[in-house]
Design a protein around this motif. Structure first.
Motif, PDB file in Angstrom:
ATOM      1  N   VAL A  69       0.772  -1.202   0.160  1.00 42.13           N
ATOM      2  CA  VAL A  69      -0.123  -0.224   0.114  1.00 42.13           C
ATOM      3  C   VAL A  69       0.787   1.362   0.070  1.00 42.13           C
ATOM      4  O   VAL A  69       1.803   1.464   0.742  1.00 42.13           O
ATOM      5  N   ALA A  70       0.674   2.129  -0.765  1.00 42.40           N
ATOM      6  CA  ALA A  70       1.174   3.245  -0.860  1.00 42.40           C
ATOM      7  C   ALA A  70       0.468   4.482  -0.083  1.00 42.40           C
ATOM      8  O   ALA A  70      -0.793   4.294  -0.131  1.00 42.40           O
ATOM      9  N   TRP A  71       1.072   5.475   0.388  1.00 44.26           N
ATOM     10  CA  TRP A  71       0.609   6.505   1.093  1.00 44.26           C
ATOM     11  C   TRP A  71       1.256   7.735   0.904  1.00 44.26           C
ATOM     12  O   TRP A  71       2.301   7.860   0.495  1.00 44.26           O
ATOM     13  N   GLU A  72       0.487   8.995   0.954  1.00 44.39           N
ATOM     14  CA  GLU A  72       0.987  10.228   0.730  1.00 44.39           C
ATOM     15  C   GLU A  72       0.341  11.176   1.822  1.00 44.39           C
ATOM     16  O   GLU A  72      -0.895  11.092   2.042  1.00 44.39           O
ATOM     17  N   VAL A  73       1.109  12.205   1.972  1.00 40.64           N
ATOM     18  CA  VAL A  73       0.414  13.477   2.669  1.00 40.64           C
ATOM     19  C   VAL A  73       0.756  14.836   2.202  1.00 40.64           C
ATOM     20  O   VAL A  73       1.958  14.808   1.765  1.00 40.64           O
ATOM     21  N   ALA A  74      -0.173  15.565   2.040  1.00 46.69           N
ATOM     22  CA  ALA A  74       0.032  16.599   1.020  1.00 46.69           C
ATOM     23  C   ALA A  74      -0.535  17.856   2.096  1.00 46.69           C
ATOM     24  O   ALA A  74      -1.453  17.795   3.142  1.00 46.69           O
ATOM     25  N   LEU A  75      -0.188  19.188   1.582  1.00 47.30           N
ATOM     26  CA  LEU A  75      -0.742  20.399   2.098  1.00 47.30           C
ATOM     27  C   LEU A  75      -2.079  20.612   1.615  1.00 47.30           C
ATOM     28  O   LEU A  75      -2.642  21.580   2.135  1.00 47.30           O
ATOM     29  N   ASP A  76      -2.396  20.149   0.397  1.00 44.42           N
ATOM     30  CA  ASP A  76      -3.620  20.527  -0.237  1.00 44.42           C
ATOM     31  C   ASP A  76      -4.506  19.301  -0.445  1.00 44.42           C
ATOM     32  O   ASP A  76      -4.012  18.055  -0.739  1.00 44.42           O
ATOM     33  N   GLU A  77      -5.804  19.387  -0.831  1.00 44.27           N
ATOM     34  CA  GLU A  77      -6.524  18.415  -1.036  1.00 44.27           C
ATOM     35  C   GLU A  77      -6.502  17.697  -2.288  1.00 44.27           C
ATOM     36  O   GLU A  77      -7.017  16.812  -2.471  1.00 44.27           O
TER      37      GLU A  77
ATOM     38  N   HIS B 232      -2.278  21.864   9.195  1.00 45.08           N
ATOM     39  CA  HIS B 232      -3.193  20.995   8.660  1.00 45.08           C
ATOM     40  C   HIS B 232      -2.610  20.259   7.309  1.00 45.08           C
ATOM     41  O   HIS B 232      -1.748  20.704   6.773  1.00 45.08           O
ATOM     42  N   TYR B 233      -3.106  18.933   7.341  1.00 44.47           N
ATOM     43  CA  TYR B 233      -2.640  17.880   6.404  1.00 44.47           C
ATOM     44  C   TYR B 233      -3.646  17.204   5.751  1.00 44.47           C
ATOM     45  O   TYR B 233      -4.627  16.887   6.407  1.00 44.47           O
ATOM     46  N   TYR B 234      -3.708  16.792   4.516  1.00 46.53           N
ATOM     47  CA  TYR B 234      -4.434  15.706   3.736  1.00 46.53           C
ATOM     48  C   TYR B 234      -3.651  14.745   3.537  1.00 46.53           C
ATOM     49  O   TYR B 234      -2.601  14.648   3.365  1.00 46.53           O
ATOM     50  N   TYR B 235      -4.265  13.239   3.684  1.00 47.88           N
ATOM     51  CA  TYR B 235      -3.752  12.072   3.243  1.00 47.88           C
ATOM     52  C   TYR B 235      -4.446  11.214   2.619  1.00 47.88           C
ATOM     53  O   TYR B 235      -5.926  11.222   2.851  1.00 47.88           O
ATOM     54  N   ARG B 236      -3.942  10.226   1.934  1.00 41.82           N
ATOM     55  CA  ARG B 236      -4.816   9.125   1.175  1.00 41.82           C
ATOM     56  C   ARG B 236      -3.845   7.842   1.048  1.00 41.82           C
ATOM     57  O   ARG B 236      -2.395   7.780   1.322  1.00 41.82           O
ATOM     58  N   PHE B 237      -4.639   6.758   0.582  1.00 38.72           N
ATOM     59  CA  PHE B 237      -3.569   5.576   0.405  1.00 38.72           C
ATOM     60  C   PHE B 237      -4.069   4.857  -1.152  1.00 38.72           C
ATOM     61  O   PHE B 237      -5.212   5.474  -1.459  1.00 38.72           O
ATOM     62  N   ARG B 238      -3.138   4.188  -1.583  1.00 40.39           N
ATOM     63  CA  ARG B 238      -3.219   3.719  -2.859  1.00 40.39           C
ATOM     64  C   ARG B 238      -2.788   2.286  -2.978  1.00 40.39           C
ATOM     65  O   ARG B 238      -1.808   1.641  -2.238  1.00 40.39           O
ATOM     66  N   THR B 239      -3.541   1.002  -3.575  1.00 42.44           N
ATOM     67  CA  THR B 239      -3.135  -0.152  -3.856  1.00 42.44           C
ATOM     68  C   THR B 239      -3.565  -0.599  -5.139  1.00 42.44           C
ATOM     69  O   THR B 239      -4.857  -0.299  -5.371  1.00 42.44           O
ATOM     70  N   GLY B 240      -2.661  -0.979  -5.987  1.00 41.92           N
ATOM     71  CA  GLY B 240      -3.178  -1.339  -7.390  1.00 41.92           C
ATOM     72  C   GLY B 240      -3.798  -0.035  -7.915  1.00 41.92           C
ATOM     73  O   GLY B 240      -3.200   1.082  -8.290  1.00 41.92           O
TER      74      GLY B 240
END
Length: 554
Positions: free
Chosen positions: A109-117, A150-158
């Motif tokens: 699973v990949a993840w990332e955290v960003a300053l913007d949505e 504040h931060y935004y985050y999400r995950f990715r797989t495939g």
């Protein structure tokens, strides 16, 4: 707190095929034992089974073969620190099955955290494995973040991308931050109604949400979802029994997190969580369950419940259980504005006095050796007050702290499940708070399915004694189904307890704003939870001034 319609004692406590994982994990026993339970109990109470390594590792997948959305349970974040926050998800393309539909494969699973949505300004990213041993839950302690941001985050797989969550970090240590907005919630029995309150809370402007226990209930949920009375959804029969095994608890979390309002509030705000009883079993105390079962069997169940709790909450590795034990009490800070001492009042408590019924306090309940916190947690809490540099010392915990007489008799009955059943322990905390010079003490409470506001008195039997702090009880999200503004016992409680300043029986949450001058509490309520879409309103608001404890209506 017990709910109407509880099933009788479950025969599922006997080892069944569902317990195969418990037998396997028993080979990984830790050397430490829980209390003085026999070696047989220790053999049944598994420690956390670590993911296999080397030649025995589970097959690995990059997610490309997953054909259904694996992010059905949403995302969450929690326990914000000045430089880090914990982000969570759990892969479950078939959430109502024991393995979530992914079998025994590890998934990248990949993840990332960003300053913007829109995730244009990504500041941290990486990959992590979702292990079958942890029900394919994923947690990342994202470090190196800016404080108070504040931060935004999400995950990715495939090809699958999770919903985005929004979170934040705490202010820098020692920072004189001017304001904090928090909310407290508790008691969300799925089968008692819709999570309308969570939907409204998701849209509130708060920095952090404290969940004070009973995140789920072990009770059976019928095919219509209980009070939700589904006509277009038929829940699997697997939920129509009391949860006792690891598979049961995992699937029960999946059922709860299938609710869109619960997913929305987790995605909107970081959570700080602690458990009460129903995450395991009603009114348990340490290794004693409600029905007086063999402690060995109950500790097996407790180990399963604790492990599923950790797998399904945004908690760091420090909170990962070892068998039937987990260090859930912990301390967080919000600059110099607030210190949060999050308690666990279930795992270490003495068994409730007088058969766990409402009773007049007496020699059994007032034995100084009895404890709700256990000795180590009690010392940790009082020592933490002694070194606190915060203006507000906030104590998120589970059961009613202030004295609560249940009738108008000269010798009134009180709840033996709350702090009234452990008055010596409460007295030591009151003395410790006074000795530490805690001037602005705020207790956050769940459990009782109503909203209360108490002045914490030096002597609860003397209305004229000094007020030492404030207790706010956040009512339930759904438990108890539709509540009323004026419960039948409201007038009795207000007369019997002059330090009780507010009592409302509707569902909702409490919103609190802390600043350098005062704390303001707004009791937010909805009129009904058995039908979706009810509006939210403020039932009452109170202020307590910094340095001058005592509630004043606004």
């Amino acid at each position: 707190m017990a709910l109407p319609g509880r099933p009788g004692p479950s025969s599922a406590l006997a080892l069944t095929p569902h317990d195969a994982e418990l037998r396997t994990a028993a080979r990984h026993l830790a050397r430490r034992r829980f209390l003085t339970v026999s070696a047989a109990a220790a053999a049944l109470a598994f420690t956390t089974q670590l993911p296999a390594r080397g030649a025995f590792a589970a097959p690995r997948s990059d997610g490309a073969r997953i054909t259904e959305n694996p992010f059905t349970l949403g995302v969450a974040s929690g326990d914000p620190l000045p430089d880090s926050v914990l982000i969570w998800t759990r892969l479950a393309p078939e959430p109502f099955t024991p393995d979530g539909g992914l079998g025994q494969q590890q998934v990248e699973v990949a993840w990332e955290v960003a300053l913007d949505e829109s995730f244009v300004l990504v500041v941290r990213r990486g990959t992590v494995l979702a292990h079958p041993e942890y029900a394919h839950s994923v947690r990342v302690d994202v470090k190196g973040l800016d404080a108070g941001s504040h931060y935004y985050y999400r995950f990715r797989t495939g090809t699958w991308i999770s919903p985005a969550g929004r979170t934040r970090t705490a202010p820098p240590a020692g920072d004189g931050t001017a304001r904090l907005r928090l909310a407290a919630v508790a008691c969300q029995a799925y089968h008692h109604g819709y999570y309308t309150a969570h939907g409204h809370l998701a849209r509130e402007d708060v920095d952090v949400v404290f969940h004070l226990g009973d995140y789920l209930y072990e009770y059976a949920v019928d095919s219509a979802g209980g009070a939700r009375a589904y006509t277009d959804v038929v829940l699997p029969s697997v939920f129509n029994r009391e949860a006792t095994t690891l598979a049961d608890y995992r699937m029960r979390y999946a059922l709860y997190k299938s609710d869109p309002d619960l997913r929305a509030v987790h995605a909107a705000h970081p959570f700080v969580v602690t458990w009460d009883d129903h995450e395991t079993e009603n009114n348990y105390a340490a290794d004693v369950d409600e029905n007086g079962s063999d402690p060995a069997r109950f500790l097996t169940r407790r180990a399963a419940a604790y492990r599923a709790y950790w797998e399904n909450q945004p908690l760091r590795a420090d909170q990962r259980p070892e068998g039937p034990d987990a260090r859930l009490y912990r301390r967080l800070r919000w600059g110099t504005l607030a210190q949060f001492d999050i308690l666990d009042t279930r795992q270490y408590r003495s068994d409730q006095a007088y058969g766990d019924t409402a009773h007049v306090p007496g020699p059994e309940s007032d034995d100084p050796a009895r404890s709700l916190t256990g000795d180590a947690q009690e010392r940790w809490l009082i020592d933490g007050w002694g070194t606190s540099t915060a203006l507000w010392n906030v104590m998120p915990q589970q059961v009613t702290f202030s004295q609560r007489k249940l009738d108008l008799n000269a010798e009134a009955r009180m709840s033996m499940d709350a702090w009234d059943g452990y008055r010596a322990n409460r007295g030591r905390l009151v003395a410790g708070a006074k000795a530490a010079g805690v001037d602005n003490w705020l207790v956050l409470t769940g459990d009782v399915h109503v909203g209360y506001a108490f002045d914490i008195k030096d002597d609860f039997d003397d209305p004229g004694s000094p007020t030492l702090g404030t207790e706010l009880t956040c009512t339930s999200v759904t438990s108890g189904m539709n509540g009323s503004e004026h419960p039948a016992n409201r007038d009795t409680y207000l007369r019997a307890n002059p330090h009780l300043r507010f009592y409302d029986g509707r569902r909702g949450y409490v919103r609190v704003e802390l600043d350098r001058a005062h704390a303001r509490a707004d009791f937010r309520v909805v009129p009904a939870v058995t039908t979706p879409g009810a509006p939210v309103s403020t039932a009452a608001s109170f202020v307590t001034e910094a340095g001058s404890p005592g509630l004043t209506p606004v």
